[in-house]
Write a protein that holds these residues in place. Structure first.
Motif, PDB file in Angstrom:
ATOM      1  N   PHE A  31       6.111   7.043 -29.593  1.00  0.00           N
ATOM      2  CA  PHE A  31       7.200   7.455 -30.483  1.00  0.00           C
ATOM      3  C   PHE A  31       8.469   7.762 -29.696  1.00  0.00           C
ATOM      4  O   PHE A  31       9.570   7.424 -30.134  1.00  0.00           O
ATOM      5  N   LEU A  32       8.315   8.374 -28.531  1.00  0.00           N
ATOM      6  CA  LEU A  32       9.470   8.644 -27.680  1.00  0.00           C
ATOM      7  C   LEU A  32      10.130   7.332 -27.241  1.00  0.00           C
ATOM      8  O   LEU A  32      11.361   7.206 -27.270  1.00  0.00           O
ATOM      9  N   VAL A  33       9.326   6.350 -26.881  1.00  0.00           N
ATOM     10  CA  VAL A  33       9.847   5.049 -26.474  1.00  0.00           C
ATOM     11  C   VAL A  33      10.580   4.391 -27.641  1.00  0.00           C
ATOM     12  O   VAL A  33      11.668   3.822 -27.472  1.00  0.00           O
ATOM     13  N   MET A  34      10.029   4.450 -28.842  1.00  0.00           N
ATOM     14  CA  MET A  34      10.676   3.844 -30.008  1.00  0.00           C
ATOM     15  C   MET A  34      12.009   4.513 -30.318  1.00  0.00           C
ATOM     16  O   MET A  34      13.007   3.835 -30.592  1.00  0.00           O
ATOM     17  N   ILE A  35      12.041   5.829 -30.257  1.00  0.00           N
ATOM     18  CA  ILE A  35      13.277   6.559 -30.548  1.00  0.00           C
ATOM     19  C   ILE A  35      14.337   6.255 -29.487  1.00  0.00           C
ATOM     20  O   ILE A  35      15.499   5.989 -29.819  1.00  0.00           O
ATOM     21  N   LEU A  36      13.938   6.249 -28.221  1.00  0.00           N
ATOM     22  CA  LEU A  36      14.877   5.957 -27.146  1.00  0.00           C
ATOM     23  C   LEU A  36      15.373   4.511 -27.237  1.00  0.00           C
ATOM     24  O   LEU A  36      16.561   4.238 -27.032  1.00  0.00           O
ATOM     25  N   SER A  37      14.495   3.588 -27.582  1.00  0.00           N
ATOM     26  CA  SER A  37      14.901   2.183 -27.737  1.00  0.00           C
ATOM     27  C   SER A  37      15.909   2.024 -28.866  1.00  0.00           C
ATOM     28  O   SER A  37      16.898   1.294 -28.735  1.00  0.00           O
ATOM     29  N   PHE A  38      15.669   2.685 -29.974  1.00  0.00           N
ATOM     30  CA  PHE A  38      16.586   2.623 -31.096  1.00  0.00           C
ATOM     31  C   PHE A  38      17.947   3.212 -30.718  1.00  0.00           C
ATOM     32  O   PHE A  38      18.990   2.653 -31.051  1.00  0.00           O
ATOM     33  N   TYR A  39      17.933   4.315 -29.995  1.00  0.00           N
ATOM     34  CA  TYR A  39      19.173   4.947 -29.548  1.00  0.00           C
ATOM     35  C   TYR A  39      19.960   4.019 -28.622  1.00  0.00           C
ATOM     36  O   TYR A  39      21.182   3.861 -28.765  1.00  0.00           O
ATOM     37  N   ILE A  40      19.260   3.378 -27.683  1.00  0.00           N
ATOM     38  CA  ILE A  40      19.917   2.444 -26.767  1.00  0.00           C
ATOM     39  C   ILE A  40      20.467   1.260 -27.538  1.00  0.00           C
ATOM     40  O   ILE A  40      21.579   0.794 -27.271  1.00  0.00           O
ATOM     41  N   TYR A  41      19.721   0.755 -28.490  1.00  0.00           N
ATOM     42  CA  TYR A  41      20.170  -0.398 -29.271  1.00  0.00           C
ATOM     43  C   TYR A  41      21.423  -0.071 -30.074  1.00  0.00           C
ATOM     44  O   TYR A  41      22.367  -0.853 -30.114  1.00  0.00           O
ATOM     45  N   LYS A  42      21.429   1.069 -30.721  1.00  0.00           N
ATOM     46  CA  LYS A  42      22.559   1.437 -31.577  1.00  0.00           C
ATOM     47  C   LYS A  42      23.815   1.790 -30.780  1.00  0.00           C
ATOM     48  O   LYS A  42      24.916   1.414 -31.157  1.00  0.00           O
ATOM     49  N   ASN A  43      23.680   2.515 -29.690  1.00  0.00           N
ATOM     50  CA  ASN A  43      24.844   3.036 -28.988  1.00  0.00           C
ATOM     51  C   ASN A  43      25.187   2.309 -27.686  1.00  0.00           C
ATOM     52  O   ASN A  43      26.346   2.312 -27.277  1.00  0.00           O
ATOM     53  N   GLY A  44      24.220   1.704 -27.042  1.00  0.00           N
ATOM     54  CA  GLY A  44      24.471   1.103 -25.747  1.00  0.00           C
ATOM     55  C   GLY A  44      24.548  -0.407 -25.737  1.00  0.00           C
ATOM     56  O   GLY A  44      24.884  -1.005 -24.722  1.00  0.00           O
ATOM     57  N   ASN A  45      24.221  -1.035 -26.842  1.00  0.00           N
ATOM     58  CA  ASN A  45      24.203  -2.494 -26.892  1.00  0.00           C
ATOM     59  C   ASN A  45      25.574  -3.090 -26.589  1.00  0.00           C
ATOM     60  O   ASN A  45      25.685  -4.068 -25.853  1.00  0.00           O
ATOM     61  N   ALA A  46      26.616  -2.509 -27.147  1.00  0.00           N
ATOM     62  CA  ALA A  46      27.975  -3.026 -26.936  1.00  0.00           C
ATOM     63  C   ALA A  46      28.402  -2.894 -25.478  1.00  0.00           C
ATOM     64  O   ALA A  46      29.158  -3.724 -24.973  1.00  0.00           O
ATOM     65  N   VAL A  47      27.922  -1.888 -24.786  1.00  0.00           N
ATOM     66  CA  VAL A  47      28.288  -1.691 -23.381  1.00  0.00           C
ATOM     67  C   VAL A  47      27.455  -2.599 -22.481  1.00  0.00           C
ATOM     68  O   VAL A  47      27.981  -3.242 -21.572  1.00  0.00           O
ATOM     69  N   LEU A  48      26.162  -2.683 -22.740  1.00  0.00           N
ATOM     70  CA  LEU A  48      25.273  -3.449 -21.869  1.00  0.00           C
ATOM     71  C   LEU A  48      25.472  -4.957 -21.987  1.00  0.00           C
ATOM     72  O   LEU A  48      25.425  -5.673 -20.994  1.00  0.00           O
ATOM     73  N   PHE A  49      25.675  -5.434 -23.189  1.00  0.00           N
ATOM     74  CA  PHE A  49      25.711  -6.878 -23.419  1.00  0.00           C
ATOM     75  C   PHE A  49      27.065  -7.361 -23.912  1.00  0.00           C
ATOM     76  O   PHE A  49      27.151  -8.313 -24.691  1.00  0.00           O
ATOM     77  N   LYS A  50      28.132  -6.737 -23.447  1.00  0.00           N
ATOM     78  CA  LYS A  50      29.479  -7.078 -23.893  1.00  0.00           C
ATOM     79  C   LYS A  50      29.838  -8.521 -23.542  1.00  0.00           C
ATOM     80  O   LYS A  50      30.297  -9.277 -24.402  1.00  0.00           O
ATOM     81  N   GLU A  51      29.618  -8.923 -22.295  1.00  0.00           N
ATOM     82  CA  GLU A  51      29.960 -10.286 -21.870  1.00  0.00           C
ATOM     83  C   GLU A  51      29.133 -11.319 -22.632  1.00  0.00           C
ATOM     84  O   GLU A  51      29.652 -12.355 -23.040  1.00  0.00           O
TER      85      GLU A  51
END
Length: 86
Positions: A31-51
């Protein structure tokens, strides 16, 4: 630490926790992994995969131009008429 470094660290931590959860079979860790993955997807996707997202958007726009041109040629029949003239 810059934004991309922060998100890469979180992504690495999430991957490590995922492997740990699989090897130890601890349910709360899943559950911790799922929550952290969702958080990364929602907030960090634009930063990580911008190019990557910019390249993908540019290719889609080029594809759309070609697709519209092909639709226009099919609709008007200009390509077939020119071929018959040759």
């Amino acid at each position: 630490m810059n934004q991309k470094g922060k998100w890469m660290t979180l992504l690495f931590l999430d991957s490590f926790l995922f492997i740990l959860a699989l090897s130890t079979n601890i349910t709360p860790l899943y559950f911790l992994v799922m929550i952290l993955s969702f958080y990364i997807y929602k907030n960090g996707n634009a930063v990580l995969f911008k190019e990557y997202d910019e390249r993908k958007k540019q290719k889609y726009e080029e594809y759309k131009v070609v697709q519209d041109a092909a639709k226009e040629v099919i609709r008007t029949g200009n390509l077939l008429k020119k071929k018959k003239e040759l």
